[in-house]
Design an enzyme around this catalytic site. Structure first.
Site, PDB file in Angstrom:
ATOM      1  N   TYR A 174       0.829  -1.208   0.000  1.00 54.04           N
ATOM      2  CA  TYR A 174       0.000   0.000   0.000  1.00 54.04           C
ATOM      3  C   TYR A 174       0.865   1.260   0.000  1.00 54.04           C
ATOM      4  CZ  TYR A 174      -3.442   3.364   1.858  1.00 54.04           C
ATOM      5  OH  TYR A 174      -4.256   4.453   2.065  1.00 54.04           O
ATOM      6  N   LYS A 178       1.009   4.124  -2.903  1.00 55.91           N
ATOM      7  CA  LYS A 178       0.644   5.505  -2.609  1.00 55.91           C
ATOM      8  C   LYS A 178       1.806   6.462  -2.878  1.00 55.91           C
ATOM      9  CE  LYS A 178      -3.659   5.133  -1.389  1.00 55.91           C
ATOM     10  NZ  LYS A 178      -4.704   5.654  -2.326  1.00 55.91           N
TER      11      LYS A 178
END
Length: 306
Positions: A174, A178
């Site tokens: 993640y 991002k």
């Protein structure tokens, strides 16, 4: 009913992952400011499994019940066809597209040594590819408009995270995705400015399905009538402003938004430096690096390690 300010009156906005959480809050906030909204959502679970059209249609009905205009879109924006059909849905339903909010995502958290390749690929696909493809197809449309003499006032708001800016324990996939979104934002802003397109990113902190379990202690809603600092609706005003013509000239920037606080993130910039003018030996490089580190600021702690 639309706000008296109608900051987005006449604009058409597409929001991905808008069936719940931040995306839903953004869609409702844009509609309240007079925008016509394309509500995209696959209706998947927290880990990306399953699918259903219910959440998107529910948000559309909320907007219509309040006097606004909206349509649902159930395409997978991490596919070329799904992303292209998102742009087409705006054009077919409302005749134009002015703002794209890339928000869709899910989690598959693991410590790195336990992180499966499939979990890495799935998170990269929905977050990073799911930003790239809608941006690509929207940008192609806006470039065509600009070349035809109809220069748009187009805006893209991408969704990064504190995990992408500072790292986050247990979220290697993640956080990497991002961080990649920030890089994509900077490139898109530089490439698309000539065509009338502004591209920015927000790194929100709010209570959603992705955060209320991972950060349960800090995301809990307060009792009584106190300010709900972690409500996703707190992030949406900044996103709406970035998606409106009121933010003209703002591009290539990253904002943190949490509770009642907005922060302009300044990112990587040169710190202490030394230049020998010739090649260092390993020992010299180490000695110099140690001195530079002593003169540098203390880095922010990694998320989850505070």
């Amino acid at each position: 009913m639309p706000s008296p300010t109608a900051l987005c009156a006449g604009r058409v906005v597409a929001v991905t992952g808008a069936g719940r959480g931040l995306g839903r809050a953004h869609a409702l906030a844009f509609a309240a400011e007079g925008a016509k909204v394309v509500v995209n959502d696959l209706g998947v679970g927290l880990d990306g499994s399953g699918a259903g059209s219910g959440p998107a249609h529910e948000v559309v009905e909320e907007i219509r019940a309040a006097g606004g205009e909206a349509v649902a879109h159930g395409g997978d924006i991490a596919t070329a066809d799904g992303a292209a059909s998102l742009v087409a849905a705006a054009l077919d339903s409302f005749g134009r597209l002015d703002t794209l909010v890339n928000n869709a995502g899910f989690l598959r958290d693991r410590m790195l040594v336990n992180l499966d390749e499939d979990d890495w690929d799935a998170v990269m696909r929905v977050h990073l590819k799911g930003h790239f493809l809608p941006l690509k197809h929207a940008a192609a449309h806006w470039r065509t408009e600009a070349k035809a003499g109809r220069v748009p006032e187009a805006h893209v708001i991408n969704t990064s995270s504190g995990a992408g800016l500072l790292g986050s324990v247990g979220q290697g996939n993640y956080a990497a995705a991002k961080a990649g979104i920030v890089g994509l934002t900077l490139v898109a802003a530089a490439e698309m400015g000539r065509y009338g397109v502004q591209v920015n990113a927000v790194a929100p902190a709010a209570r959603t399905r992705m955060t209320e379990e991972t950060f349960a202690g800090t995301m809990a809603a307060p009792g009584g009538s106190g300010f709900d600092a972690m409500a996703p609706e707190n992030v949406s005003p900044l996103v709406v402003w970035l998606g409106s013509t009121a933010s003209a000239g703002v591009s290539g920037r990253v904002f943190e938004a949490e509770a009642g606080r907005i922060t302009v993130m300044e990112g990587w910039r040169p710190g202490p430096t030394a230049d020998k003018g010739a090649r260092w030996t390993p020992a010299e490089a180490g000695e110099t690096a140690t001195k530079l580190l002593a003169a540098a600021g203390t880095p922010e702690p990694v998320y989850g390690a505070r």
